[in-house]
Design a protein around this motif. Structure first.
Motif, PDB file in Angstrom:
ATOM      1  N   ILE A  48       0.844  -1.140  -0.054  1.00 49.21           N
ATOM      2  CA  ILE A  48       0.036  -0.062   0.129  1.00 49.21           C
ATOM      3  C   ILE A  48       0.661   1.338   0.005  1.00 49.21           C
ATOM      4  N   MET A  49       1.991   1.279   0.779  1.00 50.56           N
ATOM      5  CA  MET A  49       2.941   2.185   1.034  1.00 50.56           C
ATOM      6  C   MET A  49       3.977   2.332  -0.298  1.00 50.56           C
ATOM      7  N   ASP A  50       4.043   1.691  -1.140  1.00 52.58           N
ATOM      8  CA  ASP A  50       4.788   1.413  -2.200  1.00 52.58           C
ATOM      9  C   ASP A  50       6.154   1.120  -1.778  1.00 52.58           C
ATOM     10  N   VAL A  51       6.591   0.494  -0.736  1.00 49.66           N
ATOM     11  CA  VAL A  51       7.840   0.111  -0.330  1.00 49.66           C
ATOM     12  C   VAL A  51       8.118  -1.054  -0.977  1.00 49.66           C
ATOM     13  N   PHE A  52       7.148  -2.031  -1.319  1.00 46.49           N
ATOM     14  CA  PHE A  52       7.271  -3.229  -2.050  1.00 46.49           C
ATOM     15  C   PHE A  52       6.239  -2.923  -3.360  1.00 46.49           C
TER      16      PHE A  52
ATOM     17  N   THR B  55       3.031   8.797  -3.232  1.00 48.91           N
ATOM     18  CA  THR B  55       3.468  10.082  -3.294  1.00 48.91           C
ATOM     19  C   THR B  55       2.879  11.041  -3.632  1.00 48.91           C
ATOM     20  N   ALA B  56       1.565  10.975  -4.149  1.00 49.77           N
ATOM     21  CA  ALA B  56       0.460  12.190  -4.329  1.00 49.77           C
ATOM     22  C   ALA B  56      -0.404  11.973  -3.219  1.00 49.77           C
ATOM     23  N   SER B  57      -0.345  10.969  -2.245  1.00 45.99           N
ATOM     24  CA  SER B  57      -1.482  11.184  -1.362  1.00 45.99           C
ATOM     25  C   SER B  57      -0.590  11.085   0.128  1.00 45.99           C
ATOM     26  N   GLN B  58      -1.307  11.900   1.044  1.00 45.96           N
ATOM     27  CA  GLN B  58      -0.706  11.980   2.252  1.00 45.96           C
ATOM     28  C   GLN B  58      -0.871  10.556   3.025  1.00 45.96           C
ATOM     29  N   VAL B  59       0.170   9.807   3.507  1.00 49.38           N
ATOM     30  CA  VAL B  59      -0.076   8.650   4.084  1.00 49.38           C
ATOM     31  C   VAL B  59       0.679   8.476   5.497  1.00 49.38           C
ATOM     32  N   GLY B  60       0.009   8.234   6.578  1.00 45.41           N
ATOM     33  CA  GLY B  60       0.627   8.232   7.826  1.00 45.41           C
ATOM     34  C   GLY B  60       0.970   6.812   8.395  1.00 45.41           C
TER      35      GLY B  60
ATOM     36  N   TYR C  76      11.412  17.807  10.646  1.00 47.22           N
ATOM     37  CA  TYR C  76      11.779  17.104   9.349  1.00 47.22           C
ATOM     38  C   TYR C  76      10.601  16.395   8.457  1.00 47.22           C
ATOM     39  N   LEU C  77      10.111  15.347   9.217  1.00 44.96           N
ATOM     40  CA  LEU C  77       9.126  14.591   8.724  1.00 44.96           C
ATOM     41  C   LEU C  77       8.006  15.440   7.958  1.00 44.96           C
ATOM     42  N   ALA C  78       7.570  16.231   8.624  1.00 44.95           N
ATOM     43  CA  ALA C  78       6.349  17.049   7.927  1.00 44.95           C
ATOM     44  C   ALA C  78       6.814  17.947   6.853  1.00 44.95           C
ATOM     45  N   MET C  79       8.082  18.262   6.979  1.00 44.59           N
ATOM     46  CA  MET C  79       8.626  19.005   5.607  1.00 44.59           C
ATOM     47  C   MET C  79       8.630  17.983   4.444  1.00 44.59           C
ATOM     48  N   LEU C  80       9.418  16.853   4.677  1.00 50.50           N
ATOM     49  CA  LEU C  80       9.268  15.934   3.583  1.00 50.50           C
ATOM     50  C   LEU C  80       7.898  15.652   3.030  1.00 50.50           C
ATOM     51  N   ARG C  81       6.894  15.693   4.009  1.00 48.01           N
ATOM     52  CA  ARG C  81       5.689  15.379   3.372  1.00 48.01           C
ATOM     53  C   ARG C  81       4.965  16.839   2.803  1.00 48.01           C
TER      54      ARG C  81
END
Length: 315
Positions: free
Chosen positions: A48-52, A69-74, A94-99
């Motif tokens: 789902i997270m596109d890690v695999f 990458t086009a959707s906010q996933v937590g 840092y994480l918020a800016m990455l998102r």
């Protein structure tokens, strides 16, 4: 919003781990993604997270191909993913800016979520100096700092005492009310029952059961009754039922409080009660059986051994 997994298949080498996983979850509802260790839950989450990348199948969001990458996933992992020797504020900003947030937005969101989870006093402390429970709450704050529309929580109550667990429960209810998509994975079935309207149980890479939890409970409870007595323990009552009611019902299981009977075709309720009374049973309760999620889970996968090789591949 509606997130749909359609016939997701995943192999590692020649071994297929997921064999066509399909389920859907809608905004404003939580889905409990359940399974034993090695069943395929983590692999599904990572796809789902596109890690695999899945070998085949589709993930759709409102009818369109889902692009993380086009959707906010937590994502709250079961194992903590923050840096223990770094300050809480620095990591979350840092994480918020990455998102996609700018620095001002990232700072505001950091303060908001740390305050909401009652850990704002630790904002400038290194993570490793916090208790296990407070580290878990910071981890959740980091999951939500980007204001994701899809929230995946893997064992979120790990390490929390009852007071902190209540704080987390309130936050999860807020996420659901706000219309976010919530996928909740846990072995603590009581929490899943508390939040999730829908479930999907994965076993050996297959979805063996999915749907609305109330409907599933109705199906599993059909044809079963519970009975308890004032003058006999459940085990003693079970022995009486086996002896006296064999033509009408079978003892399915015995709990600390009652006996679960599986009724045979055309069983007469009144005749069952009359036989019990004639046997000297002072009936305390006789009624419909509503199975717990734990009962349902065990009936689906309880007799199966987890696929340890699959678990190793999925790590």
């Amino acid at each position: 919003m509606k997130l749909e997994l359609k016939d997701i298949r995943k192999s590692f080498g020649e071994k297929e781990i997921l064999h066509g996983v399909s389920f859907a979850v809608e905004s404003g509802r939580a889905l409990g993604l359940l399974g034993r260790n090695g069943a395929g839950k983590t692999t599904t989450i990572r796809i789902i997270m596109d890690v695999f990348h899945a070998n085949s199948g589709e993930i759709m969001l409102d009818g369109e191909i889902f692009r993380p990458t086009a959707s906010q996933v937590g994502y709250l992992p079961e194992e903590r993913g923050l840096y223990p020797k770094k300050k809480v504020r620095d990591q979350m900003v840092y994480l918020a800016m990455l998102r996609g947030m700018n620095k001002k937005q990232a700072n505001e969101s950091t303060v908001k979520w740390l305050d909401r989870l009652h850990v704002s006093e630790y904002i400038d402390r290194n993570l490793e100096t916090l208790s296990k429970g407070n580290q878990q709450k910071v981890q959740l704050a980091a999951t939500l700092v980007g204001e994701p529309q899809l929230v995946i929580l893997d064992e979120p109550f790990s390490g929390l005492d009852p007071v902190n667990a209540q704080v987390l429960k309130d936050v999860i209810r807020e996420l659901i009310r706000e219309g976010r998509i919530v996928i909740f994975s846990s072995h603590q079935m009581s929490y899943v029952e508390e939040f999730c309207e829908d479930i999907a149980i994965i076993n050996h890479g297959d979805v063996v059961l999915s749907g609305h939890l109330d409907d599933i409970k109705d199906t599993y409870g059909r044809g079963r009754k519970t009975i308890s007595a004032d003058n006999y323990s459940p085990q003693e009552l079970a022995d009486i039922c086996r002896e006296k009611l064999s033509s009408y019902a079978a003892v399915e299981r015995v709990t600390k409080k009652y006996v679960v009977l599986e009724l045979k075709t055309q069983a007469d309720m009144w005749q069952i009660l009359d036989i019990c009374k004639q046997a000297g049973v002072e009936i305390h309760q006789f009624g419909a059986y509503e199975p717990s999620l734990n009962d349902i889970f065990i009936s689906c996968v309880g007799d199966e051994e987890p696929d340890t090789e699959a678990a190793k591949e999925a790590v």
